[in-house]
Design a protein around this motif. Structure first.
Motif, PDB file in Angstrom:
ATOM      1  N   MET A   1      -9.197 -10.606 -16.320  1.00 11.30           N
ATOM      2  CA  MET A   1      -8.237 -10.665 -15.240  1.00 11.30           C
ATOM      3  C   MET A   1      -7.779  -9.243 -14.914  1.00 11.30           C
ATOM      4  SD  MET A   1      -4.467 -12.415 -15.239  1.00 11.30           S
ATOM      5  CE  MET A   1      -4.147 -11.950 -16.905  1.00 11.30           C
ATOM      6  N   ALA A   2      -7.993  -8.841 -13.685  1.00 10.20           N
ATOM      7  CA  ALA A   2      -7.567  -7.515 -13.218  1.00 10.20           C
ATOM      8  C   ALA A   2      -6.608  -7.694 -12.046  1.00 10.20           C
ATOM      9  CB  ALA A   2      -8.773  -6.691 -12.791  1.00 10.20           C
ATOM     10  N   VAL A   3      -5.620  -6.822 -11.976  1.00 15.49           N
ATOM     11  CA  VAL A   3      -4.655  -6.864 -10.886  1.00 15.49           C
ATOM     12  C   VAL A   3      -4.722  -5.549 -10.117  1.00 15.49           C
ATOM     13  CG1 VAL A   3      -2.216  -7.017 -10.255  1.00 15.49           C
ATOM     14  CG2 VAL A   3      -3.123  -8.455 -12.104  1.00 15.49           C
ATOM     15  N   THR A   4      -4.955  -5.682  -8.811  1.00 13.05           N
ATOM     16  CA  THR A   4      -4.952  -4.551  -7.895  1.00 13.05           C
ATOM     17  C   THR A   4      -3.806  -4.750  -6.922  1.00 13.05           C
ATOM     18  OG1 THR A   4      -7.356  -4.319  -8.022  1.00 13.05           O
ATOM     19  CG2 THR A   4      -6.278  -3.339  -6.106  1.00 13.05           C
ATOM     20  N   VAL A   5      -3.092  -3.672  -6.625  1.00 16.51           N
ATOM     21  CA  VAL A   5      -2.036  -3.720  -5.622  1.00 16.51           C
ATOM     22  C   VAL A   5      -2.559  -3.024  -4.383  1.00 16.51           C
ATOM     23  CG1 VAL A   5       0.292  -2.923  -5.019  1.00 16.51           C
ATOM     24  CG2 VAL A   5      -0.193  -3.801  -7.329  1.00 16.51           C
ATOM     25  N   VAL A  25       5.460   1.463 -10.314  1.00 17.75           N
ATOM     26  CA  VAL A  25       5.843   0.108 -10.714  1.00 17.75           C
ATOM     27  C   VAL A  25       4.598  -0.721 -11.000  1.00 17.75           C
ATOM     28  CG1 VAL A  25       6.838  -2.051  -9.841  1.00 17.75           C
ATOM     29  CG2 VAL A  25       8.112   0.086  -9.652  1.00 17.75           C
ATOM     30  N   ALA A  26       3.585  -0.607 -10.149  1.00 17.12           N
ATOM     31  CA  ALA A  26       2.335  -1.337 -10.385  1.00 17.12           C
ATOM     32  C   ALA A  26       1.783  -0.993 -11.762  1.00 17.12           C
ATOM     33  CB  ALA A  26       1.317  -1.009  -9.292  1.00 17.12           C
ATOM     34  N   ARG A  27       1.719   0.296 -12.074  1.00 15.05           N
ATOM     35  CA  ARG A  27       1.197   0.758 -13.356  1.00 15.05           C
ATOM     36  C   ARG A  27       2.038   0.241 -14.521  1.00 15.05           C
ATOM     37  NH1 ARG A  27       2.849   4.448 -16.657  1.00 15.05           N
ATOM     38  NH2 ARG A  27       1.387   5.284 -18.170  1.00 15.05           N
ATOM     39  N   ALA A  28       3.343   0.480 -14.459  1.00 17.60           N
ATOM     40  CA  ALA A  28       4.233   0.126 -15.565  1.00 17.60           C
ATOM     41  C   ALA A  28       4.319  -1.379 -15.796  1.00 17.60           C
ATOM     42  CB  ALA A  28       5.634   0.693 -15.318  1.00 17.60           C
ATOM     43  N   PHE A  29       4.123  -2.168 -14.735  1.00 13.67           N
ATOM     44  CA  PHE A  29       4.253  -3.613 -14.849  1.00 13.67           C
ATOM     45  C   PHE A  29       2.911  -4.324 -14.964  1.00 13.67           C
ATOM     46  CE2 PHE A  29       8.495  -2.534 -13.864  1.00 13.67           C
ATOM     47  CZ  PHE A  29       9.305  -3.596 -14.211  1.00 13.67           C
ATOM     48  N   GLY A  30       1.842  -3.585 -15.307  1.00 10.56           N
ATOM     49  CA  GLY A  30       0.602  -4.227 -15.722  1.00 10.56           C
ATOM     50  C   GLY A  30      -0.574  -4.220 -14.774  1.00 10.56           C
ATOM     51  N   VAL A  99      -6.490 -10.638  -9.205  1.00  9.89           N
ATOM     52  CA  VAL A  99      -5.477 -10.789  -8.167  1.00  9.89           C
ATOM     53  C   VAL A  99      -5.336  -9.495  -7.382  1.00  9.89           C
ATOM     54  CG1 VAL A  99      -3.028 -11.271  -7.717  1.00  9.89           C
ATOM     55  CG2 VAL A  99      -4.226 -12.500  -9.535  1.00  9.89           C
ATOM     56  N   LEU A 100      -5.266  -9.639  -6.069  1.00 12.67           N
ATOM     57  CA  LEU A 100      -4.922  -8.544  -5.163  1.00 12.67           C
ATOM     58  C   LEU A 100      -3.533  -8.842  -4.633  1.00 12.67           C
ATOM     59  CD1 LEU A 100      -5.805  -5.986  -3.539  1.00 12.67           C
ATOM     60  CD2 LEU A 100      -6.564  -7.574  -1.747  1.00 12.67           C
ATOM     61  N   VAL A 101      -2.571  -7.985  -4.981  1.00  7.87           N
ATOM     62  CA  VAL A 101      -1.184  -8.174  -4.559  1.00  7.87           C
ATOM     63  C   VAL A 101      -0.929  -7.243  -3.376  1.00  7.87           C
ATOM     64  CG1 VAL A 101       1.241  -8.117  -5.242  1.00  7.87           C
ATOM     65  CG2 VAL A 101      -0.520  -8.659  -6.947  1.00  7.87           C
ATOM     66  N   VAL A 102      -0.644  -7.810  -2.221  1.00  7.39           N
ATOM     67  CA  VAL A 102      -0.439  -7.040  -0.994  1.00  7.39           C
ATOM     68  C   VAL A 102       1.052  -6.820  -0.784  1.00  7.39           C
ATOM     69  CG1 VAL A 102      -0.873  -6.942   1.490  1.00  7.39           C
ATOM     70  CG2 VAL A 102      -2.517  -8.097  -0.022  1.00  7.39           C
ATOM     71  N   VAL A 103       1.438  -5.540  -0.659  1.00  2.13           N
ATOM     72  CA  VAL A 103       2.826  -5.197  -0.352  1.00  2.13           C
ATOM     73  C   VAL A 103       2.851  -4.399   0.944  1.00  2.13           C
ATOM     74  CG1 VAL A 103       3.697  -5.300  -2.715  1.00  2.13           C
ATOM     75  CG2 VAL A 103       2.807  -3.154  -1.846  1.00  2.13           C
ATOM     76  N   GLY A 104       3.830  -4.717   1.764  1.00  4.03           N
ATOM     77  CA  GLY A 104       3.928  -4.105   3.086  1.00  4.03           C
ATOM     78  C   GLY A 104       4.437  -2.680   3.055  1.00  4.03           C
ATOM     79  N   GLY A 105       4.390  -2.111   4.207  1.00  2.64           N
ATOM     80  CA  GLY A 105       4.931  -0.794   4.468  1.00  2.64           C
ATOM     81  C   GLY A 105       5.589  -0.912   5.817  1.00  2.64           C
ATOM     82  N   GLU A 106       4.896  -0.386   6.816  1.00  6.99           N
ATOM     83  CA  GLU A 106       5.370  -0.613   8.170  1.00  6.99           C
ATOM     84  C   GLU A 106       5.197  -2.094   8.496  1.00  6.99           C
ATOM     85  OE1 GLU A 106       2.900   1.842  10.648  1.00  6.99           O
ATOM     86  OE2 GLU A 106       1.103   1.181   9.652  1.00  6.99           O
ATOM     87  N   LEU A 133       7.507  -6.403  -5.936  1.00  9.09           N
ATOM     88  CA  LEU A 133       6.322  -6.159  -6.754  1.00  9.09           C
ATOM     89  C   LEU A 133       6.664  -6.265  -8.241  1.00  9.09           C
ATOM     90  CD1 LEU A 133       3.353  -5.343  -7.036  1.00  9.09           C
ATOM     91  CD2 LEU A 133       4.090  -2.949  -6.844  1.00  9.09           C
ATOM     92  N   ALA A 134       7.764  -5.656  -8.654  1.00  7.48           N
ATOM     93  CA  ALA A 134       8.168  -5.697 -10.062  1.00  7.48           C
ATOM     94  C   ALA A 134       8.442  -7.129 -10.510  1.00  7.48           C
ATOM     95  CB  ALA A 134       9.402  -4.823 -10.287  1.00  7.48           C
ATOM     96  N   VAL A 135       9.188  -7.867  -9.717  1.00  7.79           N
ATOM     97  CA  VAL A 135       9.515  -9.244 -10.085  1.00  7.79           C
ATOM     98  C   VAL A 135       8.247 -10.099 -10.128  1.00  7.79           C
ATOM     99  CG1 VAL A 135      10.726 -11.348  -9.364  1.00  7.79           C
ATOM    100  CG2 VAL A 135      11.893  -9.138  -9.289  1.00  7.79           C
ATOM    101  N   PHE A 136       7.385  -9.966  -9.115  1.00  8.01           N
ATOM    102  CA  PHE A 136       6.159 -10.762  -9.112  1.00  8.01           C
ATOM    103  C   PHE A 136       5.303 -10.465 -10.346  1.00  8.01           C
ATOM    104  CE2 PHE A 136       1.638 -11.165  -8.436  1.00  8.01           C
ATOM    105  CZ  PHE A 136       1.549 -12.531  -8.213  1.00  8.01           C
ATOM    106  N   LEU A 137       5.063  -9.176 -10.628  1.00  8.66           N
ATOM    107  CA  LEU A 137       4.213  -8.835 -11.778  1.00  8.66           C
ATOM    108  C   LEU A 137       4.831  -9.319 -13.087  1.00  8.66           C
ATOM    109  CD1 LEU A 137       2.966  -5.278 -10.750  1.00  8.66           C
ATOM    110  CD2 LEU A 137       1.643  -7.407 -10.779  1.00  8.66           C
ATOM    111  N   ASP A 138       6.142  -9.221 -13.204  1.00 11.54           N
ATOM    112  CA  ASP A 138       6.798  -9.703 -14.414  1.00 11.54           C
ATOM    113  C   ASP A 138       6.609 -11.214 -14.569  1.00 11.54           C
ATOM    114  OD1 ASP A 138       8.582  -9.203 -16.749  1.00 11.54           O
ATOM    115  OD2 ASP A 138       9.859 -10.612 -15.644  1.00 11.54           O
ATOM    116  N   ARG A 139       6.744 -11.955 -13.484  1.00  8.35           N
ATOM    117  CA  ARG A 139       6.534 -13.407 -13.550  1.00  8.35           C
ATOM    118  C   ARG A 139       5.065 -13.719 -13.829  1.00  8.35           C
ATOM    119  NH1 ARG A 139      11.467 -13.242 -12.048  1.00  8.35           N
ATOM    120  NH2 ARG A 139      12.687 -15.102 -11.671  1.00  8.35           N
ATOM    121  N   PHE A 140       4.157 -12.978 -13.178  1.00 15.94           N
ATOM    122  CA  PHE A 140       2.723 -13.227 -13.344  1.00 15.94           C
ATOM    123  C   PHE A 140       2.280 -12.995 -14.795  1.00 15.94           C
ATOM    124  CE2 PHE A 140      -1.746 -11.761 -13.137  1.00 15.94           C
ATOM    125  CZ  PHE A 140      -2.324 -12.918 -12.635  1.00 15.94           C
TER     126      PHE A 140
END
Length: 168
Positions: A1-5, A25-30, A99-106, A133-140
């Motif tokens: 299982m790999a997680v990419t943001v 945050v992505a790095r620190a949270f896995g 999992v690919l976790v998509v986070v917005g910007g603009e 992102l932090a909350v999602f990764l922590d729950r995941f």
């Protein structure tokens, strides 16, 4: 299982700290890596790489011009973090594998909502994509990411007061 943001729409003049924080945050949270779109920012890339070199782990950062290409080429579950999605606690148990976790910007294009397997809300209120992102990764990861050993050259020794960093 790999997680990419996937960080959408980086703008160096406005988002340098936010995009860097998303990576940290992505790095620190896995997560294993972050891919960002928008404007290429080699200074940000070097900063994120320096953290991994000093603090350990195999986290990586990459630039891609097209978010659609990243999503199209991804072989796994696409999770879009949005305040308009379904509550994280209701859907996280259904998310597995790569999992690919998509986070917005603009402003996030409507196509992102359609491309995602899950549109997930951490809160149905305006909030930071970094917090989501932090909350999602922590729950995941069910909290297991908080005790990960990165085997870095620099390590923090937990203290009740003060700071102690050792170099190995």
């Amino acid at each position: 299982m790999a997680v990419t943001v996937l960080r959408l729409g980086h703008r160096p003049e406005r988002d340098k700290r936010v995009s860097t924080h998303a990576a940290l945050v992505a790095r620190a949270f896995g997560a294993d890596r972050i891919v960002y779109t928008g404007v290429r920012d080699e200074k940000m890339e070097k900063s994120v790489c320096a953290v991994s070199e000093n603090w350990g782990g195999s986290f990586s950062i990459a630039y891609e011009r097209s978010w659609k290409k990243v999503v199209r080429d991804f072989d796994g579950c696409v999770v879009h973090l949005t305040m308009y999605g379904l509550p994280v606690d209701d859907v996280v148990k259904n998310i597995s594998g790569d999992v690919l976790v998509v986070v917005g910007g603009e402003k996030v294009p409507g196509d992102v909502y359609e491309a995602a397997d899950f549109n997930v809300s951490v809160s149905s209120q305006p909030h930071s994509e970094i917090a989501a992102l932090a909350v999602f990764l922590d729950r995941f990861f069910r909290g297991s990411e908080l005790s990960k050993d990165f085997n870095g050259r620099l390590r923090i020794v937990p203290q009740p007061r003060g700071k102690k960093v050792i170099t190995e």
